[in-house]
Structure formats: structure tokens, C-alpha cells
Design a protein around this motif. Structure first.
Motif, PDB file in Angstrom:
ATOM      1  N   GLN A  28      92.499  40.732  73.021  1.00 29.66           N
ATOM      2  CA  GLN A  28      91.535  41.835  73.050  1.00 29.66           C
ATOM      3  C   GLN A  28      91.882  42.805  74.166  1.00 29.66           C
ATOM      4  O   GLN A  28      91.779  44.027  74.007  1.00 29.66           O
ATOM      5  CB  GLN A  28      90.112  41.295  73.246  1.00 29.66           C
ATOM      6  CG  GLN A  28      89.048  42.387  73.162  1.00 29.66           C
ATOM      7  CD  GLN A  28      87.643  41.825  73.097  1.00 29.66           C
ATOM      8  OE1 GLN A  28      86.776  42.290  73.826  1.00 29.66           O
ATOM      9  NE2 GLN A  28      87.393  40.850  72.245  1.00 29.66           N
ATOM     10  N   LEU A  31      94.953  44.854  73.027  1.00 32.05           N
ATOM     11  CA  LEU A  31      94.618  45.874  72.023  1.00 32.05           C
ATOM     12  C   LEU A  31      93.758  46.979  72.631  1.00 32.05           C
ATOM     13  O   LEU A  31      93.906  48.151  72.300  1.00 32.05           O
ATOM     14  CB  LEU A  31      93.883  45.223  70.847  1.00 32.05           C
ATOM     15  CG  LEU A  31      94.728  44.279  69.992  1.00 32.05           C
ATOM     16  CD1 LEU A  31      93.864  43.529  68.995  1.00 32.05           C
ATOM     17  CD2 LEU A  31      95.814  45.052  69.251  1.00 32.05           C
ATOM     18  N   ASP A  36      96.057  48.743  66.701  1.00 33.62           N
ATOM     19  CA  ASP A  36      97.089  47.712  66.812  1.00 33.62           C
ATOM     20  C   ASP A  36      97.971  48.019  68.015  1.00 33.62           C
ATOM     21  O   ASP A  36      97.880  49.086  68.625  1.00 33.62           O
ATOM     22  CB  ASP A  36      97.940  47.646  65.533  1.00 33.62           C
ATOM     23  CG  ASP A  36      98.451  46.233  65.265  1.00 33.62           C
ATOM     24  OD1 ASP A  36      98.582  45.463  66.246  1.00 33.62           O
ATOM     25  OD2 ASP A  36      98.714  45.898  64.101  1.00 33.62           O
ATOM     26  N   LYS A  49      98.082  42.845  66.091  1.00 31.12           N
ATOM     27  CA  LYS A  49      96.870  42.565  65.314  1.00 31.12           C
ATOM     28  C   LYS A  49      97.219  42.129  63.887  1.00 31.12           C
ATOM     29  O   LYS A  49      96.675  41.142  63.374  1.00 31.12           O
ATOM     30  CB  LYS A  49      95.967  43.788  65.275  1.00 31.12           C
ATOM     31  CG  LYS A  49      94.586  43.538  64.650  1.00 31.12           C
ATOM     32  CD  LYS A  49      93.683  44.752  64.827  1.00 31.12           C
ATOM     33  CE  LYS A  49      92.269  44.446  64.335  1.00 31.12           C
ATOM     34  NZ  LYS A  49      92.206  44.178  62.899  1.00 31.12           N
ATOM     35  N   VAL A  53      96.462  38.306  64.649  1.00 27.17           N
ATOM     36  CA  VAL A  53      95.016  38.214  64.408  1.00 27.17           C
ATOM     37  C   VAL A  53      94.697  38.155  62.922  1.00 27.17           C
ATOM     38  O   VAL A  53      94.018  37.238  62.449  1.00 27.17           O
ATOM     39  CB  VAL A  53      94.279  39.405  65.068  1.00 27.17           C
ATOM     40  CG1 VAL A  53      92.774  39.277  64.850  1.00 27.17           C
ATOM     41  CG2 VAL A  53      94.599  39.462  66.552  1.00 27.17           C
ATOM     42  N   ASP A  54      95.180  39.159  62.168  1.00 28.58           N
ATOM     43  CA  ASP A  54      94.903  39.201  60.727  1.00 28.58           C
ATOM     44  C   ASP A  54      95.872  38.335  59.926  1.00 28.58           C
ATOM     45  O   ASP A  54      95.662  38.118  58.734  1.00 28.58           O
ATOM     46  CB  ASP A  54      94.973  40.645  60.212  1.00 28.58           C
ATOM     47  CG  ASP A  54      93.915  41.526  60.862  1.00 28.58           C
ATOM     48  OD1 ASP A  54      92.853  40.995  61.231  1.00 28.58           O
ATOM     49  OD2 ASP A  54      94.159  42.745  61.012  1.00 28.58           O
ATOM     50  N   LYS A 221      90.826  34.270  66.725  1.00 26.42           N
ATOM     51  CA  LYS A 221      90.490  35.469  65.952  1.00 26.42           C
ATOM     52  C   LYS A 221      89.127  36.012  66.348  1.00 26.42           C
ATOM     53  O   LYS A 221      88.942  37.222  66.520  1.00 26.42           O
ATOM     54  CB  LYS A 221      90.509  35.167  64.453  1.00 26.42           C
ATOM     55  CG  LYS A 221      90.200  36.429  63.642  1.00 26.42           C
ATOM     56  CD  LYS A 221      90.214  36.224  62.163  1.00 26.42           C
ATOM     57  CE  LYS A 221      89.895  37.563  61.470  1.00 26.42           C
ATOM     58  NZ  LYS A 221      89.825  37.422  60.015  1.00 26.42           N
ATOM     59  N   THR A 224      89.140  37.753  69.715  1.00 31.25           N
ATOM     60  CA  THR A 224      89.939  38.978  69.723  1.00 31.25           C
ATOM     61  C   THR A 224      89.127  40.142  69.183  1.00 31.25           C
ATOM     62  O   THR A 224      89.244  41.270  69.644  1.00 31.25           O
ATOM     63  CB  THR A 224      91.208  38.808  68.871  1.00 31.25           C
ATOM     64  OG1 THR A 224      91.989  37.728  69.387  1.00 31.25           O
ATOM     65  CG2 THR A 224      92.049  40.082  68.871  1.00 31.25           C
ATOM     66  N   THR A 225      88.266  39.868  68.208  1.00 33.66           N
ATOM     67  CA  THR A 225      87.559  40.937  67.495  1.00 33.66           C
ATOM     68  C   THR A 225      86.115  41.135  67.943  1.00 33.66           C
ATOM     69  O   THR A 225      85.499  42.129  67.593  1.00 33.66           O
ATOM     70  CB  THR A 225      87.551  40.622  65.983  1.00 33.66           C
ATOM     71  OG1 THR A 225      86.974  39.322  65.772  1.00 33.66           O
ATOM     72  CG2 THR A 225      88.961  40.618  65.431  1.00 33.66           C
TER      73      THR A 225
END
Length: 443
Positions: A28, A31, A36, A49, A53-54, A221, A224-225
Motif C-alpha cells: 500500500q 502504490l 499501479d 498491483k 495484488v490482483d 490483498k 493492500t487495498t
């Protein structure tokens, strides 16, 4: 590496969780609000990302969740059939059902009462400015009549395929009773189901080996988001919900367990560590059900004939954690919109949320649907849900752990009252030690 392998499954899950949180915060920070971040690698660049992450985190976490959900229907069906057909007195099912549902509803009523009381003492909604773009569309909740009718499957195979647990439970109960009443034919089929149950439980043990990795991916994940600024702005609401959840999980459940069974609450809570960690990381009572059943049966000492009934039922209708969120959210939203609620309004909130815990069972987005029902009942704008929905993911993790703890507490109470409880297993600190040893051996 050898030191990590020598740790218990619970310890390895904790390591995976902590590492996931740390990695999530690092990503995080990298980013920093950008879509990204590209890492140059010679002729091409690696998108942080999109790739991690994705990609890796998302895929790894979803595989873990899918592997647990894969077990739910076969485990519940086979285990419940085995438990039901072993009952010498078919009337016992009525007693099990009555006690379980009554206890689940009672704990839900206690949970939301505690939540409302704490929220009224703290006043978390004072001074919060309503976002101008706040908007939320609530899904329509089914009526009680629809829920009752929907409990009985027209196609049991379709019910299993779609994961409709209430229908699976009803069919398993009927199938188990029919086996018990079928004489020699029923006994032959029962022996097959007993073997199937053994195989499925072994599969549960095997899949537990990937748990630390799955938990790492899920936590990485999420952190991070997650929007930390939103949590800061709603810190008081967030804190009240978490405190109410912890109070209910540690204090209310302990008092009820001691009152109805005389069992040691500290021993109970220690043995719940594994199941609670899974519930926290997956945010799903259904996905955690294989571990909950294993805990209730192998660690707490509840016989399978009871645990196989109360645990799936609890995972379907026990909404204590959700009820706590609803209680605090109702007070919070009423204060944000400057709407004064009366004592009768709060009593209506308690009644509506308690009954809705059964009435909305099996519906996607059940927590928000139930909250929308409660808000409508007391005349509060449903759009208020938009204010709190951003921090609901973290709270959902905690309330799922509370729900799972409640499932096992009720299981212990019902099993003890029916004489289907092994107190030696409950008091044995090494109960299910063989399972931990097996987890280590295959790691």
C-alpha cells in the motif's frame, strides 16, 4: 524453515496472518494511491498491483476459500446423515432443533442489546458529516413465509449444487431418519456413510495444510487495498463495534457456557483459537464450517450426533456478530441524521434483528440486507449504510469469528443437556493432538 514446520497449525496460521498484514501495508505504501507501480526489469516492467495484488494474492486467496467451501456441502450432508441415523429416539431431533434455535435466537437478542447499550453510552455518530454522495440500494429481503417454504427442497441435488444449506440440512435430516427406520437396509447404507464421513474428515485434515499460505494471501490483498483514512474518520464507530464483539465473544459466551454447563470458559476459548483464526481470515462461517465441526467434535467433546446438527444450523442462522454491527450502526446512523429514537424503537430493532437472523438465512449480503430491514423498521434512511460500508470488511472478519464461537458454545450446551458430551475430551489439553501432529508430518 525447519523451525517454522515444527510450529503448530495455529502458530503457522498466525505467522501467515502477520506476514500478510505486513506485506499488505508495504504494498500500500509503494502504490501510495496510484493505480499501479511498475518495476523495470530489462526489456519489460512488472506491474506490482496487477501481478501481485490482483494476481498472486487474489488467486491464492480464492483457491484457499474455494478449497474450504468445496467441503461444506458433502461434510454437512454426510455428517448430519450419520448423526441422525444413529439416534435411537427420533423425537430427539425435535429437542435438538428446539434447544438450538432457542439458544441461537437468545444469544442474538443479547448481542444486539449489548451493542445498542454501548453505542448509546459512547455516541459514535456525533460530529460525523454525512457525505453528499452517500447512496445505497438495499436488496429486498424474503418474507418469513418464503423462508419457511424455501427450507424444503424440490430438488435436493440442486440444493447441494447451489449451496442452499437450510435445504441441505432438511434433506439430510429426513434421509437420516429414513435410514434409521429402514432396518437392515438402513444399516448397510449407514456403514457406507460412516466410511464416507471418515474419508471427508481426512480430506479436511489434508486441506488444512495450505491454510497458512491461504491466510497470507487473503491478508496481503486486504491490507493492500483497505482505506486506512476511512477507518480513521470512523474510528469511534469502528471501535464500538469491535469492543462489543469482543465483549460478547469473551464475556457473554463465557457466562452462558458456565451457567448452562458448568464447563471452564477459559478452556473453551483456548480450544477455539484455530476455528476463530480461520473465521477471521475467511469472513465466512460456511467456509469455516469444516474446522468448526472438527473443533466441536474432536477438541470440545460434543458428539457428532449433536455437532453435525447444531454447527451447520448455526452457520446458517446464527448472526450474533451481524446483530452487534446492526445495533451500533442503527444508533450511529440515527445520530448522523439527527433522528431521535425512542425506547420502543430500540425494542423494535432488537426484535427485528433477532427474527431476521433466521428470516434472511442463506441470502447473499445478509448483513446489509438485515441492516436495511432494521433501518426501514424504525424510519431511518437506508442510504446511511453507504457511510459505514467502507469499513465493513474488517468488521466482518471479527464478527465471523464471534459467530463461529457462538456456534460452538451452543453446541456444547445442547450436547451437555442431551448427555452427548465427553467432558474428558473437553478437559484434555492434548485433545486432537494427533491432528496437529498429522498436520506437521505432511507439511
Amino acid at each position: 524453515m525447519s523451525k517454522v514446520r515444527s510450529l503448530s497449525l495455529t502458530s503457522r496460521i498466525m505467522v501467515g496472518m502477520v506476514l500478510g498484514v505486513v506485506v499488505g501495508f508495504i504494498f500500500q505504501a509503494i502504490l501510495a494511491g496510484e493505480d499501479d507501480f511498475l518495476i523495470p526489469l530489462g526489456l519489460f516492467s512488472l506491474p506490482i498491483k496487477a501481478f501481485f495484488v490482483d494476481g498472486i494474492f487474489h488467486v491464492g486467496g480464492q483457491i484457499f476459500i474455494a478449497s474450504l467451501k468445496m467441503l461444506v456441502v458433502p461434510l454437512v450432508f454426510v455428517s448430519l446423515v450419520c448423526g441422525t441415523c444413529s439416534l435411537s429416539d427420533p423425537k430427539k431431533l425435535g429437542r435438538l432443533g428446539g434447544k438450538s434455535i432457542l439458544l441461537y435466537l437468545a444469544t442474538t437478542a443479547i448481542a444486539i442489546t449489548v451493542a445498542i447499550t454501548l453505542a448509546l453510552l459512547v455516541n459514535p455518530g456525533e460530529g460525523i458529516n454525512l457525505p453528499s454522495d452517500a447512496n445505497y440500494s438495499a436488496k429486498e429481503a424474503p418474507t418469513l413465509a418464503q423462508v419457511i417454504i424455501g427450507m424444503f427442497p424440490t430438488n435436493p441435488i440442486d440444493a447441494m449444487a447451489s449451496g442452499n444449506m437450510l435445504q441441505v440440512i432438511v434433506f439430510a435430516l429426513l434421509f437420516g431418519v429414513a435410514m434409521a427406520l429402514s432396518g437392515k437396509a438402513g444399516k448397510r447404507v449407514a456403514s457406507v456413510f460412516e466410511d464416507l464421513n471418515t474419508v471427508i474428515l481426512k480430506l479436511v485434515t489434508l486441506l488444512m495444510n495450505i491454510a497458512p499460505y491461504g491466510v497470507f494471501f487473503l491478508m496481503a490483498k486486504l491490507f493492500t487495498t483497505i482505506d486506512l483514512k476511512l477507518i480513521t474518520s470512523l474510528a469511534l464507530y469502528f471501535g464500538v463495534v469491535v469492543f462489543a464483539l469482543l465483549f460478547h465473544g469473551f464475556v457473554n459466551y463465557s457466562l452462558l457456557l458456565k451457567l448452562f454447563t458448568g464447563l471452564n470458559p477459559i478452556t473453551f476459548l483456548k480450544k477455539m483459537k484455530n476455528a476463530c483464526l480461520f473465521a477471521f481470515s475467511t469472513s465466512s462461517s460456511s467456509a469455516t464450517m469444516p474446522i468448526t465441526l472438527e473443533t466441536a467434535n474432536k477438541k470440545l467433546g460434543a458428539h457428532n450426533s449433536v455437532a453435525s446438527f447444531t454447527v451447520p444450523l448455526g452457520a446458517t442462522i446464527n448472526m450474533d456478530g451481524t446483530a452487534i454491527m446492526q445495533g451500533v450502526a442503527t444508533v450511529f446512523i440515527s445520530q448522523v441524521f439527527a433522528v431521535d429514537l425512542t425506547i420502543s424503537d430500540y425494542l423494535m430493532v432488537i426484535l427485528t434483528a433477532t427474527l431476521a437472523s433466521v428470516g434472511t438465512a442463506g441470502v447473499p449480503g445478509v448483513g446489509l440486507i438485515m441492516l436495511a430491514m432494521v433501518l426501514n423498521q424504525v424510519g431511518l434512511p437506508v442510504e446511511g449504510i453507504a457511510i459505514i460500508i467502507g469499513v465493513d470488511r474488517l468488521l466482518d472478519m471479527t464478527r465471523t469469528a464471534v459467530n463461529v464461537t457462538g456456534d460452538c458454545m451452543v453446541t456444547c450446551v445442547v450436547a451437555k443437556s442431551e448427555g452427548e458430551f465427553d467432558e474428558d475430551v473437553f478437559n484434555d489439553p492434548n485433545a486432537a493432538k494427533d491432528l496437529e501432529d498429522y498436520h506437521k508430518s505432511i507439511n
